[in-house]
Scaffold this motif. Structure first.
Motif, PDB file in Angstrom:
ATOM      1  N   ASN A  66       0.848  -1.188   0.000  1.00 38.60           N
ATOM      2  CA  ASN A  66       0.000   0.000   0.000  1.00 38.60           C
ATOM      3  C   ASN A  66       0.884   1.239   0.000  1.00 38.60           C
ATOM      4  O   ASN A  66       1.931   1.249   0.637  1.00 38.60           O
ATOM      5  CB  ASN A  66      -0.888   0.039   1.246  1.00 38.60           C
ATOM      6  N   ILE A  67       0.462   2.277  -0.700  1.00 43.43           N
ATOM      7  CA  ILE A  67       1.192   3.536  -0.695  1.00 43.43           C
ATOM      8  C   ILE A  67       0.610   4.409   0.419  1.00 43.43           C
ATOM      9  O   ILE A  67      -0.602   4.503   0.577  1.00 43.43           O
ATOM     10  CB  ILE A  67       1.149   4.246  -2.071  1.00 43.43           C
ATOM     11  N   THR A  69       0.167   8.084   2.561  1.00 46.45           N
ATOM     12  CA  THR A  69      -0.063   9.480   2.180  1.00 46.45           C
ATOM     13  C   THR A  69       1.269  10.195   2.010  1.00 46.45           C
ATOM     14  O   THR A  69       1.464  10.950   1.052  1.00 46.45           O
ATOM     15  CB  THR A  69      -0.944  10.185   3.232  1.00 46.45           C
ATOM     16  N   ALA A  70       2.219   9.960   2.912  1.00 45.30           N
ATOM     17  CA  ALA A  70       3.534  10.604   2.813  1.00 45.30           C
ATOM     18  C   ALA A  70       4.268  10.155   1.554  1.00 45.30           C
ATOM     19  O   ALA A  70       4.928  10.969   0.894  1.00 45.30           O
ATOM     20  CB  ALA A  70       4.368  10.303   4.052  1.00 45.30           C
ATOM     21  N   GLU A  71       4.168   8.883   1.201  1.00 44.26           N
ATOM     22  CA  GLU A  71       4.818   8.403  -0.024  1.00 44.26           C
ATOM     23  C   GLU A  71       4.194   9.051  -1.251  1.00 44.26           C
ATOM     24  O   GLU A  71       4.897   9.442  -2.191  1.00 44.26           O
ATOM     25  CB  GLU A  71       4.732   6.885  -0.106  1.00 44.26           C
ATOM     26  N   LEU A  72       2.868   9.180  -1.260  1.00 42.44           N
ATOM     27  CA  LEU A  72       2.197   9.818  -2.390  1.00 42.44           C
ATOM     28  C   LEU A  72       2.630  11.267  -2.538  1.00 42.44           C
ATOM     29  O   LEU A  72       2.992  11.696  -3.639  1.00 42.44           O
ATOM     30  CB  LEU A  72       0.673   9.748  -2.237  1.00 42.44           C
ATOM     31  N   VAL A  73       2.609  12.037  -1.460  1.00 44.43           N
ATOM     32  CA  VAL A  73       2.985  13.449  -1.602  1.00 44.43           C
ATOM     33  C   VAL A  73       4.466  13.580  -1.931  1.00 44.43           C
ATOM     34  O   VAL A  73       4.858  14.487  -2.678  1.00 44.43           O
ATOM     35  CB  VAL A  73       2.574  14.318  -0.389  1.00 44.43           C
ATOM     36  N   SER A  74       5.298  12.664  -1.448  1.00 47.74           N
ATOM     37  CA  SER A  74       6.712  12.663  -1.812  1.00 47.74           C
ATOM     38  C   SER A  74       6.872  12.418  -3.309  1.00 47.74           C
ATOM     39  O   SER A  74       7.627  13.114  -3.995  1.00 47.74           O
ATOM     40  CB  SER A  74       7.455  11.585  -1.010  1.00 47.74           C
ATOM     41  N   LEU A  75       6.140  11.440  -3.838  1.00 45.22           N
ATOM     42  CA  LEU A  75       6.165  11.132  -5.261  1.00 45.22           C
ATOM     43  C   LEU A  75       5.722  12.339  -6.083  1.00 45.22           C
ATOM     44  O   LEU A  75       6.353  12.703  -7.081  1.00 45.22           O
ATOM     45  CB  LEU A  75       5.257   9.932  -5.514  1.00 45.22           C
ATOM     46  N   ILE A  76       4.672  12.998  -5.652  1.00 46.92           N
ATOM     47  CA  ILE A  76       4.170  14.181  -6.365  1.00 46.92           C
ATOM     48  C   ILE A  76       5.198  15.301  -6.347  1.00 46.92           C
ATOM     49  O   ILE A  76       5.506  15.892  -7.382  1.00 46.92           O
ATOM     50  CB  ILE A  76       2.835  14.659  -5.760  1.00 46.92           C
ATOM     51  N   LEU A  77       5.724  15.596  -5.170  1.00 50.05           N
ATOM     52  CA  LEU A  77       6.693  16.686  -5.056  1.00 50.05           C
ATOM     53  C   LEU A  77       7.935  16.414  -5.892  1.00 50.05           C
ATOM     54  O   LEU A  77       8.405  17.296  -6.629  1.00 50.05           O
ATOM     55  CB  LEU A  77       7.073  16.905  -3.589  1.00 50.05           C
ATOM     56  N   ASN A  78       8.477  15.202  -5.805  1.00 49.06           N
ATOM     57  CA  ASN A  78       9.667  14.867  -6.576  1.00 49.06           C
ATOM     58  C   ASN A  78       9.404  14.912  -8.078  1.00 49.06           C
ATOM     59  O   ASN A  78      10.229  15.411  -8.846  1.00 49.06           O
ATOM     60  CB  ASN A  78      10.199  13.485  -6.173  1.00 49.06           C
ATOM     61  N   THR A  79       8.257  14.418  -8.515  1.00 54.89           N
ATOM     62  CA  THR A  79       7.928  14.421  -9.945  1.00 54.89           C
ATOM     63  C   THR A  79       7.714  15.835 -10.462  1.00 54.89           C
ATOM     64  O   THR A  79       8.037  16.142 -11.597  1.00 54.89           O
ATOM     65  CB  THR A  79       6.686  13.547 -10.210  1.00 54.89           C
TER      66      THR A  79
END
Length: 159
Positions: A66-67, A69-79
């Protein structure tokens, strides 16, 4: 995370611009058993090349997990070309996401929780608006009958 949630996250993240990263998708130790040849391989490769996905410290990607919330926002910010604050995990990135308007301040403590589809949509809309300066009020909504479980989403996220 369900396959449809993963697809929504991956497809949505492809819309965000980013910078090239040094990591290659096949550098993950679980690449051949968990990623190679799957429906998501090209999407994962794109996000890795843009610096959105960096994997875990042990060199794995863990696509079956499972992803959070912190991993999702990290992915968004990095991308999106922002450097996710991974110090003091997950509070650093969650506070950064709150400061940038991706999440409400009340969500900062939810970093280690698995992210739901409804919360993913909420965060992605905020990212489009606050990171990419998109006027999200002009988005044409799809036929909501195509989302059979929409009624199960919290009313604050249904729009």
């Amino acid at each position: 995370m369900k396959k449809t949630t993963a697809a929504a996250v991956l497809a949505s993240m492809m819309l965000l611009c980013g910078t090239a990263g040094a990591v290659q998708i096949n550098s993950f130790s679980d690449y051949s058993t968990a990623i190679k040849g799957t429906w998501a391989e090209k999407h994962i490769d794109t996000l890795v090349s843009k610096g959105g996905i960096k994997g875990y410290e042990d060199g794995t990607f863990r696509p079956g997990a499972n992803i959070t919330t912190a991993e999702l926002v990290s992915l968004i910010l990095n991308t999106a070309g922002k450097q996710a604050d991974t110090t003091n995990w997950p509070n650093g990135v969650m506070t950064q996401a709150s400061d940038l308007g991706l999440i409400a301040a009340s969500m900062v403590s939810e970093g280690n929780l698995a992210v739901s589809r409804e919360k993913t949509a909420y965060i992605l809309v905020n990212a489009a608006s606050n990171l990419l300066s998109e006027d999200v009020r002009k988005v044409t909504l799809i036929d909501t009958s195509r989302i059979p479980d929409l009624h199960t989403a919290s009313t604050q996220y249904q729009g």
